[in-house]
Scaffold this active site. Structure first.
Site, short mmCIF file in Angstrom:
data_model
loop_
_atom_site.label_atom_id
_atom_site.label_comp_id
_atom_site.label_asym_id
_atom_site.label_seq_id
_atom_site.Cartn_x
_atom_site.Cartn_y
_atom_site.Cartn_z
N ASP A 106 0.81 -1.22 0.00
CA ASP A 106 0.00 0.00 0.00
C ASP A 106 0.84 1.28 0.00
O ASP A 106 1.99 1.29 0.47
CB ASP A 106 -0.88 0.03 1.25
CG ASP A 106 -2.10 -0.87 1.13
OD1 ASP A 106 -2.07 -1.81 0.29
OD2 ASP A 106 -3.06 -0.66 1.87
N HIS A 253 3.36 -2.29 3.40
CA HIS A 253 3.47 -0.93 2.85
C HIS A 253 4.82 -0.73 2.18
O HIS A 253 5.86 -1.00 2.78
CB HIS A 253 3.30 0.10 3.97
CG HIS A 253 1.92 0.13 4.56
ND1 HIS A 253 1.52 -0.76 5.54
CD2 HIS A 253 0.84 0.90 4.29
CE1 HIS A 253 0.25 -0.50 5.86
NE2 HIS A 253 -0.18 0.50 5.12
ZN LIG Z 1 -2.67 3.20 3.11
#
Ligand SMILES: [Zn+2]
Length: 287
Positions: A106, A253
């Site tokens: 992400d 992430h």
């Molecule tokens: Zn995010």
């Protein structure tokens, strides 16, 4: 004691009990509110080394540490609240829908970390799904192209990592998601974008509806090592390897702060996961 006094006293007791119950309900409600959903503010800032999404209220970032060269300790955005159940997902997918395990990355792309993630995935012949932020896609079209050219799939993660997007009007949500898709398509005109992940996992009925209207399936996750809290590669690795099971959607992430710990964890995670599971990029024809 008169009957009137007795009634008044009983009423007083009832009031106290009701107040206590309301207090408990309030406390329970508070405990169910994801910590990372502070309200409408995105808390995002853009710095010389890229955007940082500081939408964790009272975050863990020590004061005075931001550094343009290394990036600050990040106060992150997509973690699961402790005890959060599936009732607040509004039907968003939390598993891959197959026995295969899906890695998701992400907040990118980010020129510091996305190329490292891509190289590791290439080394282990693994395909994954990247939930990209519109402004980052606009700033790094070459990385969007690299993601697609290497066989990974795309997921819309809003224009500016707006944790409060779900509380906005349907028109505002639609405009945000379309702007993000336009930035992605400017880099990869023909790539399918069939997944949407709400920042912070702060799903609402309107955001789920609009995503579906635009042909995107809402995507949550089932394994969350909270890598944005910078627990270190060892803890990220341990959480993923312990919790992974067939059908898992793993939240990681590749942007939004210092993600070297995530990259280092990925180097340890991939040999193990690829031995135990079939890994997949989430399909571009979700059912
Ligand atoms: Zn995010």
């Amino acid at each position: 004691m008169t009957r009137g006094n007795s009634t008044a006293r009983a009423a007083g007791i009832v009031t106290v009990v009701v107040a206590a119950l309301l207090g408990s309900a309030y406390a329970l409600g508070r405990s169910l509110v994801p910590d990372q959903v502070p309200g409408l503010s995105t808390g995002a800032t853009t710095r010389a080394d890229g955007p940082h999404y500081a939408d964790q209220p009272g975050g863990s970032e020590p004061s005075g540490t931001p550094s343009a060269s290394t990036g600050p300790a990040e106060t992150g955005q997509d973690g699961s609240a402790p005890g959060a159940g599936t009732d607040n997902l509004f039907g968003a997918h939390a598993t891959s829908g197959s026995p295969r395990l899906a890695l998701t990355f992400d907040d990118g792309p980010d020129p510091r970390y996305t190329p490292q993630v891509l190289a590791l995935l290439r080394e282990y012949d693994v395909h994954a799904t990247f939930c990209v932020v519109g402004e980052n896609a606009q700033n790094h079209p070459d990385l969007i192209q690299a993601i697609v050219n290497e066989g990974h799939t795309l997921c819309n993660h809003s224009w500016h990592h707006d944790v409060g997007l779900g509380a906005r009007s349907a028109d505002a949500i639609r405009a945000d998601l379309l702007r993000t898709n336009a930035a992605i398509r400017a880099a990869v005109p023909n790539a399918p974008i069939v997944w949407y992940r709400q920042p912070g996992g702060a799903w609402t009925y309107p955001v789920v509806s609009v995503a579906r209207q635009l042909g995107m399936t809402p995507l949550h996750w089932s394994v969350d090592p909270s890598d944005w809290e910078l627990p270190g590669a060892g803890k990220i690795t341990a959480t993923v390897l312990t919790q992974a099971e067939p059908g898992s959607v793993v939240l990681l992430h590749d942007a939004g702060g210092n993600r070297q710990g995530t990259v280092d964890a990925l180097r340890r995670i991939l040999p193990d996961l690829t031995a135990r599971f079939e890994l997949e990029a989430l399909p571009t024809d979700p059912t």
